[in-house]
Design an enzyme around this catalytic site. Structure first.
Site, PDB file in Angstrom:
ATOM      1  CG  ASP A 121      68.423  23.122   0.369  1.00  0.00           C
ATOM      2  OD1 ASP A 121      67.652  23.606   1.066  1.00  0.00           O
ATOM      3  OD2 ASP A 121      68.957  22.031   0.915  1.00  0.00           O
ATOM      4  CG  ASP A 130      65.171  21.173   5.707  1.00  0.00           C
ATOM      5  OD1 ASP A 130      65.764  20.839   7.422  1.00  0.00           O
ATOM      6  OD2 ASP A 130      65.286  21.870   5.682  1.00  0.00           O
ATOM      7  CB  THR A 186      65.253  27.343   3.915  1.00  0.00           C
ATOM      8  OG1 THR A 186      64.447  26.516   3.712  1.00  0.00           O
ATOM      9  CG2 THR A 186      64.617  28.445   4.085  1.00  0.00           C
ATOM     10  CG  ASN A 210      63.248  22.830  -2.518  1.00  0.00           C
ATOM     11  OD1 ASN A 210      64.616  21.650  -2.190  1.00  0.00           O
ATOM     12  ND2 ASN A 210      62.701  22.973  -1.616  1.00  0.00           N
TER      13      ASN A 210
END
Length: 247
Positions: A11, A13, A45, A200
């Site tokens: 990922d 962020d 992402t 997520n």
């Protein structure tokens, strides 16, 4: 480490990049060490391609790039190889919720990204929608919207922060995208280490052979992980990569 890790999914962020949106030297060097051992390093992402291309190029192209929470997958030359869209009827309902509750929205389409500060100018039917999101500061309003979208079986609902909602078509998530990537590379999900911090990321963390939560991850993500690394401010990605590299 008893897993034979051949692909590392990262990922961005809250995971790979710092407060300024940059990759630290520690993380960048760890990615290089992994690649030097023949391990695929795949960015996975919620961002769309224009907002992760620079970092993908900085780290050196890998076999694939997963964007928009799995809504689009690109190959090593950044050619689009897979794309899944929200139907316009679903987007119209999400837009109705945004207008009714007067909340901040953002979106990814094949024609560009739009949000409350940069609204789209044509009709909803004139775009191909990949993802729709809300940022909702009011807990009560967030619950009302969350309850409705979660009840819709056509939607995949996650978040990338405690105050937002990220909405993709049902079945579109980072785990599903990585399963496609593994098939193309003749790998198994057992060969994957997935690292992330938010909801997520939880699907790929659960499905990976070695799921890693950041030290700054949401509690539910930590509960789903096999292991917890350091915070993103402490180069937790580098710490996780070194955990699985062959010495």
């Amino acid at each position: 480490m008893d897993k034979d890790i051949k692909l590392i999914a990262l990922d961005m962020d809250g995971t790979l990049v710092n407060h300024d949106g940059d990759v630290s030297k520690e993380n960048e060097n760890a990615v290089k060490r992994a690649k030097d051992q023949g391990i695929h390093v795949v960015l996975s992402t919620g961002r769309s391609l224009p907002f992760c291309r620079d970092i993908a190029e900085q780290l050196g192209h890998s076999a694939y790039l997963v964007t928009v929470n799995g809504g689009q997958i690109f190959d090593k030359d950044l050619n689009l190889v897979d794309s899944t869209h929200l139907t316009n009827d679903l987007v119209k309902r999400l837009w109705e919720l945004k207008m009714k509750h007067d909340v901040y929205f953002w979106s990814s389409t094949t024609e560009g990204v739009f949000n409350t500060k940069k609204p789209f100018e044509k009709e909803i039917d004139d775009y191909n929608w990949l993802k729709f999101g809300f940022d909702i500061q009011d807990d009560n309003v967030r619950k009302v919207i969350t309850d409705e979208v979660m009840a819709n079986e056509a939607l995949e609902v996650t978040n990338s922060s405690p105050t937002n909602l990220e909405i993709n078509p049902a079945g579109v998530n980072k785990a599903a995208a990585l399963m496609k990537v593994c098939k193309w590379l003749d790998l198994s999900m057992d060969n994957v280490m997935a690292v992330g911090d938010s909801m997520n990321d939880i699907a790929m963390i659960r499905e990976a052979g070695f799921g890693v939560a950041m030290g700054n991850a949401q509690d539910r993500v930590k509960e789903a992980a096999n292991w917890i690394t350091k915070d993103y401010t402490e180069h937790g990605v580098a710490h996780a990569i070194d955990r699985v590299l062959k010495k």
